[in-house]
Design a protein around this motif. Structure first.
Motif, mmCIF file in Angstrom:
data_model
loop_
_atom_site.group_PDB
_atom_site.id
_atom_site.type_symbol
_atom_site.label_atom_id
_atom_site.label_comp_id
_atom_site.label_asym_id
_atom_site.label_seq_id
_atom_site.Cartn_x
_atom_site.Cartn_y
_atom_site.Cartn_z
ATOM 1 N N GLU A 23 0.402 -0.994 0.077
ATOM 2 C CA GLU A 23 -0.056 0.626 -0.332
ATOM 3 C C GLU A 23 0.905 1.052 0.287
ATOM 4 O O GLU A 23 0.607 2.057 -0.086
ATOM 5 C CB GLU A 23 -1.324 0.231 1.465
ATOM 6 C CG GLU A 23 -1.964 0.971 1.598
ATOM 7 C CD GLU A 23 -2.856 1.081 2.463
ATOM 8 O OE1 GLU A 23 -2.679 -0.225 3.434
ATOM 9 O OE2 GLU A 23 -3.244 1.757 3.085
ATOM 10 N N SER A 83 1.032 4.122 -3.001
ATOM 11 C CA SER A 83 0.800 5.523 -2.664
ATOM 12 C C SER A 83 0.869 6.448 -3.075
ATOM 13 O O SER A 83 0.974 7.390 -3.512
ATOM 14 C CB SER A 83 0.513 5.539 -1.119
ATOM 15 O OG SER A 83 -0.264 6.920 -0.939
ATOM 16 N N ASP A 134 1.267 6.438 -7.032
ATOM 17 C CA ASP A 134 0.042 8.036 -6.883
ATOM 18 C C ASP A 134 -0.375 8.718 -6.193
ATOM 19 O O ASP A 134 -0.954 9.989 -6.621
ATOM 20 C CB ASP A 134 -2.095 6.774 -6.577
ATOM 21 C CG ASP A 134 -1.255 5.190 -7.483
ATOM 22 O OD1 ASP A 134 -0.278 5.476 -8.741
ATOM 23 O OD2 ASP A 134 -2.090 4.624 -6.584
ATOM 24 N N HIS A 135 0.754 9.045 -5.612
ATOM 25 C CA HIS A 135 0.080 10.517 -4.072
ATOM 26 C C HIS A 135 1.383 11.217 -4.450
ATOM 27 O O HIS A 135 2.491 11.022 -4.154
ATOM 28 C CB HIS A 135 -0.492 10.248 -3.361
ATOM 29 C CG HIS A 135 -1.395 9.246 -3.073
ATOM 30 N ND1 HIS A 135 -3.056 9.899 -3.357
ATOM 31 C CD2 HIS A 135 -1.942 8.003 -3.221
ATOM 32 C CE1 HIS A 135 -4.263 9.065 -3.494
ATOM 33 N NE2 HIS A 135 -3.028 8.152 -3.267
ATOM 34 N N ARG A 140 2.301 13.237 -1.855
ATOM 35 C CA ARG A 140 3.000 12.998 -0.766
ATOM 36 C C ARG A 140 1.930 12.176 0.005
ATOM 37 O O ARG A 140 1.086 11.937 0.181
ATOM 38 C CB ARG A 140 2.195 13.961 0.254
ATOM 39 C CG ARG A 140 2.630 15.494 -0.515
ATOM 40 C CD ARG A 140 1.945 16.974 -0.701
ATOM 41 N NE ARG A 140 2.440 18.021 -0.235
ATOM 42 C CZ ARG A 140 1.969 18.877 0.670
ATOM 43 N NH1 ARG A 140 0.460 18.948 0.546
ATOM 44 N NH2 ARG A 140 2.677 20.476 0.294
ATOM 45 N N THR A 141 3.205 11.422 0.883
ATOM 46 C CA THR A 141 2.266 9.837 1.452
ATOM 47 C C THR A 141 2.894 10.043 2.734
ATOM 48 O O THR A 141 4.550 9.908 2.856
ATOM 49 C CB THR A 141 2.856 8.793 0.938
ATOM 50 O OG1 THR A 141 2.607 8.369 -0.365
ATOM 51 C CG2 THR A 141 1.774 7.753 1.951
ATOM 52 N N ARG A 181 7.358 13.239 -5.788
ATOM 53 C CA ARG A 181 7.602 12.772 -4.174
ATOM 54 C C ARG A 181 7.442 12.633 -3.123
ATOM 55 O O ARG A 181 9.026 13.224 -2.901
ATOM 56 C CB ARG A 181 7.317 11.178 -4.870
ATOM 57 C CG ARG A 181 6.450 10.391 -5.747
ATOM 58 C CD ARG A 181 4.866 10.905 -5.411
ATOM 59 N NE ARG A 181 4.274 10.113 -6.695
ATOM 60 C CZ ARG A 181 3.397 10.858 -8.769
ATOM 61 N NH1 ARG A 181 4.142 11.932 -8.176
ATOM 62 N NH2 ARG A 181 2.885 10.586 -9.245
ATOM 63 N N CYS A 201 -0.475 14.507 9.507
ATOM 64 C CA CYS A 201 -1.220 13.057 9.421
ATOM 65 C C CYS A 201 -3.366 13.591 9.471
ATOM 66 O O CYS A 201 -4.235 12.368 9.657
ATOM 67 C CB CYS A 201 -0.481 12.434 10.532
ATOM 68 S SG CYS A 201 0.001 11.204 10.156
ATOM 69 N N PRO A 232 -6.872 14.908 8.711
ATOM 70 C CA PRO A 232 -7.562 14.899 6.948
ATOM 71 C C PRO A 232 -7.278 16.350 6.622
ATOM 72 O O PRO A 232 -8.078 17.603 7.974
ATOM 73 C CB PRO A 232 -9.196 14.432 7.818
ATOM 74 C CG PRO A 232 -8.829 13.302 8.930
ATOM 75 C CD PRO A 232 -8.066 13.925 10.071
ATOM 76 N N TRP A 242 -2.091 15.281 2.224
ATOM 77 C CA TRP A 242 -1.400 14.375 2.480
ATOM 78 C C TRP A 242 -2.226 12.714 2.727
ATOM 79 O O TRP A 242 -3.614 12.877 2.868
ATOM 80 C CB TRP A 242 -0.749 14.071 3.616
ATOM 81 C CG TRP A 242 0.167 14.947 3.239
ATOM 82 C CD1 TRP A 242 0.800 16.433 4.007
ATOM 83 C CD2 TRP A 242 2.245 15.095 3.263
ATOM 84 N NE1 TRP A 242 2.478 17.258 4.078
ATOM 85 C CE2 TRP A 242 2.675 16.138 3.483
ATOM 86 C CE3 TRP A 242 2.823 13.872 3.590
ATOM 87 C CZ2 TRP A 242 4.094 15.682 3.595
ATOM 88 C CZ3 TRP A 242 4.080 13.822 3.311
ATOM 89 C CH2 TRP A 242 4.432 15.033 3.765
ATOM 90 N N HIS A 243 -1.791 11.899 1.896
ATOM 91 C CA HIS A 243 -2.685 10.620 2.139
ATOM 92 C C HIS A 243 -1.974 9.587 3.200
ATOM 93 O O HIS A 243 -0.636 9.705 3.176
ATOM 94 C CB HIS A 243 -2.102 9.786 0.234
ATOM 95 C CG HIS A 243 -2.493 8.600 0.642
ATOM 96 N ND1 HIS A 243 -3.862 8.597 -0.012
ATOM 97 C CD2 HIS A 243 -2.188 6.890 1.137
ATOM 98 C CE1 HIS A 243 -4.069 6.673 0.466
ATOM 99 N NE2 HIS A 243 -3.517 6.481 0.506
ATOM 100 N N ILE A 299 -1.286 6.564 5.475
ATOM 101 C CA ILE A 299 -1.595 5.082 5.917
ATOM 102 C C ILE A 299 -1.139 5.243 7.447
ATOM 103 O O ILE A 299 0.100 5.296 8.235
ATOM 104 C CB ILE A 299 -0.264 4.868 5.186
ATOM 105 C CG1 ILE A 299 -1.204 4.727 3.498
ATOM 106 C CG2 ILE A 299 -0.893 3.103 5.155
ATOM 107 C CD1 ILE A 299 0.513 4.100 2.622
#
Ligand SMILES: Nc1ncnc2c1ncn2[C@@H]1O[C@H](COP(=O)(O)OP(=O)(O)OP(=O)(O)O)[C@@H](O)[C@H]1O
Ligand SMILES: [Mg+2]
Length: 499
Positions: free
Chosen positions: A70, A74, A77-78, A80-81, A206, A224, A226, A230-231, A233
């Motif tokens: 994951e 991420s 695809d994103h 910022r993770t 990234r 972190c 919402p 940022w995405h 996890i």
């Protein structure tokens, strides 16, 4: 210029061999090799630039478990993770795979990887150790040294620990595909996040920030939540293969966090302890207003181990002794100036057994003072230590501290214990007045420091949860924390009886 054919190259090589021109031969070999490399790279980009998991499986012949997959997807695809994770989930390992995948599937010169962590020791000893291992096992291109990766003599990745306030820390990198990795992200100051952000403004760049969520006031916490862009996890120990039963090869399972450790920490720290939330659940906790010591304060009490401390910063050398009665452990803690150091422990409540251990700690540390909790068995220990001093066995001052006595500020604190917890535990943590980064038995001690609650008594004085109640709540007495507090306690000399 015409492209050389296979025959023309062969002819040229034969001529050079006859002439013994090794320099020219080497140049041809390098050209051919880099041509082959470029073709292989193009093929890898086609196959794996959008398939990091396939890259790990096919190019490295390794496996990654579901959350690691994951994370890799991420980053694909994103822009910022952020990964907030429990201990031992394979965060840093994954970050090294992401860095290696990035460089192995983008043309050199167009891709760049920057990594950072709160201390240079962490940069070198954690992430780059894993990067070196991945590079070696995957037989990847170029050379990797302690914290740099070169391909065709070009620098393509480095690990840095810039000065904390340096917003221009990563300037001068102009590659199209920049990947920034922030490991142990909770300890990274805001300015470096700004610097990382400035590097990764275009859509092909990234950032991967990864760490243990141990400070509620960190910038990592802000990214972190919402809506931060940022995405995010989250990885709890309960998500990891040893606890879910996810099928992974035995050596991987062995390296990851296990059920036994999780159960042990639930029992030892208590499930509502901030350390449990961060290290086991991978979750931030609030700085609860009724906790004596705040998690965010204590998480910041770390001096980079590579910082050269002056001799006077490491003075005085003193010991704190929490004497275990009624089956509790006796704990001796060393402090060297601002730094909390070694610990000596014994499971006995007999003064004649405890005193020799304290003597050993005095000898090993060179301590000039020993502060002993004088309640109960402690009284006998103080007597034994006094005898040993009179026999010339040591020259440390022996200080009896009775924490049930009146505080030096009796209007403010219910007793000396409340004063010590408040002024030493909370106060030094707030002011970053002690360095807990190299403290032996660190997690246990920090978990205990975070345990006590406080409130105000009928006279408006601060009182700290009694030891017996903490023991009831935790199933264990906070002896390691009490020894640490005594080691650093030097206030209220008037309340201390000199033996
Ligand atoms: N997919 C994997 N395959 C093989 N070994 C792995 C894998 N993932 C993790 N490991 C190994 O598991 C151990 C723990 O991994 P790692 O250090 O990355 O965890 P972490 O979450 O960063 O831990 P910490 O909380 O200490 O920072 C390491 O020895 C690492 O090499
Ligand atoms: Mg790690």
């Amino acid at each position: 210029m015409t492209t050389p054919t296979r025959d023309s190259i062969r002819h040229q090589v034969e001529q050079l061999v006859r002439a013994g021109d090794t320099k020219a031969l080497r140049e041809i070999r390098d050209q051919l090799r880099s041509k082959v490399d470029r073709r292989a790279l193009q093929q890898r980009s086609r196959l794996y630039a959008h398939n990091p998991v396939g890259w790990v499986q096919e190019r490295l012949r390794q496996i990654v478990w579901s959350k690691q997959r994951e994370i890799m997807l991420s980053v694909r695809d994103h822009r910022r993770t952020a990964v907030r994770s429990c201990h031992g989930a394979g965060k840093s390992h994954t970050a090294s795979l992401v860095a290696s995948w990035w460089l192995d599937t983008h043309p050199p010169g167009e891709a760049f990887v920057v990594t950072s962590a709160p201390t240079f020791a962490q940069v070198r000893a954690i992430l780059w150790r894993y990067i070196r291992r991945t590079h070696r096992r995957g037989k990847l291109a170029g050379r990797v040294n302690q914290t740099e990766w070169h391909i065709d003599d070009e620098l393509v990745a480095f690990g840095r620990k810039p000065a904390d306030h340096d917003e221009s820390a990563f300037q001068g990198i102009h590659a199209r595909y920049v990947l920034v990795i922030l490991d142990e992200a909770c300890g990274i100051p805001e300015q470096l996040w700004v610097a990382a952000d400035a590097l990764t403004t275009n859509a092909d760049c990234r950032i991967l920030a990864i760490g243990n969520p141990d400070s509620p006031s960190s910038h990592f916490r802000k990214v972190c939540v919402p809506g931060s862009g940022w995405h995010v996890i989250g990885i709890s120990a309960f998500d990891t293969p040893n606890l879910t039963g996810e099928d992974v090869p035995e050596p991987v399972a062995q390296a990851l966090v296990g059920r036994e450790w999780v159960e042990e920490k639930a029992a030892e720290w208590g499930e509502d302890n901030p350390l449990y939330r961060s290290k086991v659940l991978g979750e931030f906790s609030e700085d609860a207003p009724n906790r004596v010591v705040r998690a965010s304060d204590i998480a910041a009490c770390r001096i980079d181990p590579e910082t050269k401390l002056k001799a006077e910063d490491l003075e005085p050398v003193e010991l704190g002794v929490d004497v275990g009665g009624g089956g509790d452990e006796t704990v001796i803690r060393e402090r060297r100036g601002r730094r909390a150091g070694r610990e000596w422990r014994a499971h006995t409540d007999r003064p004649e057994k405890i005193a020799p251990l304290v003597l050993q700690a005095i000898m090993e540390s060179g301590a000039g003072a020993v502060k002993v909790d004088s309640i109960g068995v402690g009284f006998g220990v103080i007597g034994e230590l006094r005898n040993l001093a009179s026999q010339g066995k040591h020259r440390a001052r022996v200080v009896a501290v009775n924490v049930s006595e009146k505080a030096s500020k009796p209007d403010k604190f219910k007793n000396l214990r409340a004063e010590i917890w408040w002024e030493v535990g909370r106060g030094l943590s707030e002011r970053k007045g002690w360095d807990l980064s190299v403290m032996e038995n660190g997690d246990t001690t920090v978990a205990q420091m975070l345990a006590p609650l406080w409130d105000v008594d009928a006279q408006g004085r601060i009182q700290v949860e009694p030891k017996d109640e903490i023991k009831k709540r935790l199933g264990r007495s906070p002896d390691n924390a009490d020894a640490l507090l005594l080691a650093f306690y030097n206030g209220g000399r008037t309340r201390v009886r000199w033996v």
